[in-house]
Every structure is written in C-alpha cells, then in structure tokens.
Design an enzyme around this catalytic site. Structure first.
Site, PDB file in Angstrom:
ATOM      1  CG  HIS A 138      42.442  32.574  37.141  1.00  0.00           C
ATOM      2  ND1 HIS A 138      42.332  31.302  37.660  1.00  0.00           N
ATOM      3  CD2 HIS A 138      43.384  33.205  37.884  1.00  0.00           C
ATOM      4  CE1 HIS A 138      43.165  31.175  38.679  1.00  0.00           C
ATOM      5  NE2 HIS A 138      43.829  32.307  38.829  1.00  0.00           N
ATOM      6  CG  ASP A 215      36.499  34.591  37.345  1.00  0.00           C
ATOM      7  OD1 ASP A 215      36.512  35.219  38.422  1.00  0.00           O
ATOM      8  OD2 ASP A 215      37.474  33.945  36.923  1.00  0.00           O
ATOM      9  CD  GLN A 218      42.052  39.763  40.179  1.00  0.00           C
ATOM     10  OE1 GLN A 218      42.199  40.854  40.729  1.00  0.00           O
ATOM     11  NE2 GLN A 218      42.690  38.682  40.568  1.00  0.00           N
ATOM     12  CE  LYS A 241      41.798  36.059  43.398  1.00  0.00           C
ATOM     13  NZ  LYS A 241      43.260  36.014  43.329  1.00  0.00           N
ATOM     14  CB  CYS A 379      46.405  31.140  37.187  1.00  0.00           C
ATOM     15  SG  CYS A 379      47.302  30.441  38.560  1.00  0.00           S
TER      16      CYS A 379
HETATM   17  C1  LIG Z   1      40.012  36.223  37.463  1.00  0.00           C
HETATM   18  C2  LIG Z   1      40.257  35.134  38.476  1.00  0.00           C
HETATM   19  N1  LIG Z   1      39.463  34.066  38.505  1.00  0.00           N
HETATM   20  C3  LIG Z   1      39.621  33.086  39.395  1.00  0.00           C
HETATM   21  C4  LIG Z   1      40.639  33.125  40.317  1.00  0.00           C
HETATM   22  C5  LIG Z   1      40.772  32.015  41.302  1.00  0.00           C
HETATM   23  O1  LIG Z   1      40.527  32.476  42.585  1.00  0.00           O
HETATM   24  P1  LIG Z   1      40.752  31.544  43.850  1.00  0.00           P
HETATM   25  O2  LIG Z   1      42.151  31.013  43.730  1.00  0.00           O
HETATM   26  O3  LIG Z   1      40.565  32.451  45.007  1.00  0.00           O
HETATM   27  O4  LIG Z   1      39.722  30.463  43.788  1.00  0.00           O
HETATM   28  C6  LIG Z   1      41.512  34.200  40.323  1.00  0.00           C
HETATM   29  C7  LIG Z   1      42.653  34.247  41.256  1.00  0.00           C
HETATM   30  O5  LIG Z   1      43.626  34.909  41.024  1.00  0.00           O
HETATM   31  C8  LIG Z   1      41.315  35.243  39.386  1.00  0.00           C
HETATM   32  O6  LIG Z   1      42.118  36.307  39.359  1.00  0.00           O
END
Ligand SMILES: Cc1ncc(COP(=O)(O)O)c(C=O)c1O
Length: 421
Positions: A138, A215, A218, A241, A379
């Site tokens: 992401h 990270d 998900q 999430k 993203c």
């Molecule tokens: C794998 C992953 N990392 C980071 C993020 C960023 O999360 P946030 O926008 O809640 O900070 C997301 C959001 O979709 C994600 O799916």
C-alpha cells in the site's frame, strides 16, 4: 450451472458454530437499503462497519466518562484515563505484546509507519543504507520510506511478486543484503489479498540482524496476530479495518527499539519537564503520543477487539476463508471475468476485472443494486502497474458477510455483463 457453482450453492449457509445472520443484525448500518435494495457490504478492506458493542462503548464513554486524559485530578479525567489505558491493555492482550509500553496509539497504519520512518528511520539511516519492501505494498508503506530516503540518502528496494500475486521469496532473499537496515512489508496485501510468508521473512531478516516492520492493516481482523510468535519488531494497524472507528490505530514496537528512538512529534503529554532551553521526554509509550489523543477512538478500538475475541478470532478467520473459497470458485467460473491475484495463501479479498468494462462502471452498476465494492488502484499503484492495469474491482469480506451476499454479488456481476455485452 458449473460444478463449482453447484457445490457452492449446496454448501451450508453458515459455518458450524458461526451465526452470520445473527451477527449481521449486530451491525445497524447493514440493515440499510441503498438505492432501494438491501445493502450488501463488500468493502471492509477499505473500512469495516461497527457493531453495536463498539457504538455503545463509544456512546457510554462520550456521555458518562469524557474529559481530557492524564492531566486531571477530577473524577471524569481519571475515568477517561482509565478507559483509555484499559483500551491499551486490551490491544496488548490482543497482539500478545509483552507490555503496554510497546503499544502506541496513533491515527492509523499510515501514521504508525510515518512514526517509524521519521523516528527510527531518520535517526538510523544514511547514504548507502537500504529499506527492503515488496511490489505489492500500500502507498502507506512506500511513500514514508521514499520521503525518509530523500532526507537521509538511503534507498528503497522492492522485491518482485510472481504473476499469481505471491511474493517471490527468492527475489526477496536476493535483495536482502549487508546494506539492508529494515524490512518493511505487508502482512496481507490490500489489493490482492495475498498473505505474505511473514514468519519466513522475519527469520531471513533476523538472521542478518535486520528488524522487520509488518503492515498489518489487512491482517489483524482476519488472522490471529501474535507479535511474540511472529517475532516482528514493528506491527502497524488501523482501527477502522477491525470494526472500530476511524482516526485510531496502533503501532506495536519492541520496547528496546522504542526506548532508543527519539520522539517524532513534540508537545503536551510526551514530556516529563519542559524548559525554554530543553525538555525531557515522557516514559513509553506516551513519549510517542504528543497532544490530546483520540480517547473515544481508543475506547471504540478496545471494544472492537473484545467483540472479535468474543466471536473467536479463529472461528471468524475460518468462516471468512470459506466465504473466500466459495466466492473465488464462483467468480473463477465466469469466463468473462479475470481474477487478479490468485496466490495459494489469501485473506478475504478478491480483485477482478471484467472484459471490456471499466472497474468504475462495475462499481457504479453494483451500487445501483445495493452492493458496495471498491474500484480503483487501491493505493497500490506499483502492483497495478505490474499487472498492466489502472484499476481493478475489489470485493472484500468480513465476519458479517454471508453466502447470500455472494449470490447477490454474482447476480450483480451478471447484470454488469448483460449491460456491456
Ligand atoms: C495494507 C494497508 N496498509 C496501509 C493502509 C493505510 O491505512 P490507513 O488509511 O487506515 O492509515 C491500508 C488502507 O487501506 C492498507 O490496506
């Protein structure tokens, strides 16, 4: 009807011991009609919905306990502090961290990674150093590293993925070198659903003395995450999430690392004493929580994690996995639909395209049927580029989805196909 579809149709509508219909009723928004049709919510990878248990915990906090935390002698301030710190203990238990000193509340995964990049990265990286990531990250696990590389002279490297969306571990191994200072990878890909071999990644990195950031945005709602068993050094996730409100998230970090890291934001609450010339910093974890935090968000997050614990994390994971299998086999049987990302190990995300139809049109037509999916680059532009795509359609599942939702998705997709045939 194909054999796979027939098998899926005859499958029981819920998993043993898991009552998705009852559970759905605990999420008030799911009883809404959208465009005159009962809502089918298949966008939980972007943001999941909140159960009554969370909404009520937040309401109780706001109506009975709210005041600013940590600084007050009056009762409300002490109750608010207790509620906030209780939520931290719930997160610690949920992740099996050793201590609440390792749990930092942040706005979400994005802020957690920016914290590590700006604090750990800025103080440790220099010219010639490398951060090793992958092609399926992401943007939240790419851009903060690019920014810190620009400031320090370090370089971001990314291991390739295979055409099915699996990480190419050989490519990862080849890039892991004496120059690597940090490995920063997704636990689960948001665009493809691939579950990365994080245990192996940690083992390889630690064999070279390299810390690992995962990270987990998900992963946490779908996999049982135990940071001690994973042996990772940083773990980031977002509340929204995992059935909690927006604006709250967590950075787990090994205590020894956090101790050595400088604060990245200055202000109230992160200090012990302040003079005009210099200040001394607060203990962990508050050293990293400058300013008034999102107290009600933390309370909501604590309630969400307790809710998930009550459902049973492995029962939820098993149930979602069954939904994924059924949905995958039914979508795979449609000759005009292409699945994007078919790694053998996947979480509850399905990305796809339909011949001759822009993903945004798929999303719009499904919306007119009351079905919410996500379309776009998610993203994750580097992985879209890898597949030669600007966008995909993505359906993602959570504990409140059912086989009926998959039926509705299939009906909707057939409508899309008819309109564009
Ligand atoms: C794998 C992953 N990392 C980071 C993020 C960023 O999360 P946030 O926008 O809640 O900070 C997301 C959001 O979709 C994600 O799916």
């Amino acid at each position: 009807m194909s054999q796979q579809a027939a098998a899926a149709k005859s499958a029981p509508r819920t998993a043993p011991g898991f009552d998705a219909a009852r559970l759905r009723a605990e999420f008030p928004i799911l009883s809404r009609h959208i465009n005159g049709k009962p809502l089918v919510y298949l966008d939980s990878a972007a943001s999941s919905q909140q159960p009554l248990a969370v909404l009520r915990a937040v309401e109780h906090y706001q109506t009975a306990l709210h005041a600013n935390v940590h600084r007050g002698v009056h009762s409300l301030s002490q109750w608010a502090t207790d509620a906030y710190e209780h939520a931290r203990e719930t997160v610690r238990r949920f992740l099996n961290a050793r201590s609440t000193r390792e749990i930092v509340f942040v706005r979400g995964t994005t802020e957690a990674i920016n914290l590590v990049a700006n604090s750990w990265g800025r103080s440790r990286l220099g010219a010639g150093d490398e951060i090793l990531s992958t092609h399926l990250e992401h943007h939240a696990n790419i851009v903060p590293w690019q920014m810190i590389c620009a400031a320090t002279g370090a370089r971001l490297r990314a291991a390739a993925v295979k055409p099915n969306g699996e990480l190419d571990l050989e490519a990862f191994r080849a890039l892991l070198s004496a120059r690597t200072r940090l490995v920063a990878v997704a636990h689960v890909s948001n665009a493809l659903g691939t579950i990365l071999p994080v245990q192996e990644i940690v083992r390889l990195a630690h064999a070279r003395g390299v810390p690992v950031l995962l990270d987990g945005a998900q992963a946490v709602a779908h996999e049982t995450v135990d940071v001690q068993a994973l042996d990772c050094d940083f773990y980031a996730f977002s509340g929204h999430k995992i059935y909690a409100p927006t604006g709250i998230g967590v950075l787990y970090a090994r205590e020894s690392l956090l101790e050595a890291m400088p604060p990245w934001q200055g202000g109230g609450d992160m200090i012990l004493s302040v003079g005009i010339e210099r200040s001394t910093y607060n203990e962990l974890p508050w050293k990293f929580e400058a300013g008034t935090p999102n107290i009600s968000g933390a309370v909501g997050l604590g309630a969400a994690l307790e809710y998930l614990e009550t459902l049973g994390r492995s029962a939820v994971g098993d149930y979602e996995h069954r939904l994924l299998e059924v949905a995958t086999s039914r979508l795979a049987a449609l000759p005009w639909l292409r699945l994007i990302g078919t790694a053998p190990s996947k979480a509850a995300v399905i990305s796809f395209t339909i011949d001759g139809v822009h993903p945004h049109d798929i999303g719009t037509i499904l919306d007119s049927e009351g079905i919410a999916i996500r379309t776009g680059h998610h993203c994750a532009m580097p992985i879209m580029e890898f597949y030669g795509l600007a966008a995909t359609a993505r359906a993602s599942f959570a504990c409140y989805n059912s086989l009926d939702d998959i039926d509705r998705l299939l009906e909707g997709l057939r409508k899309v196909r008819e309109l564009f045939a």
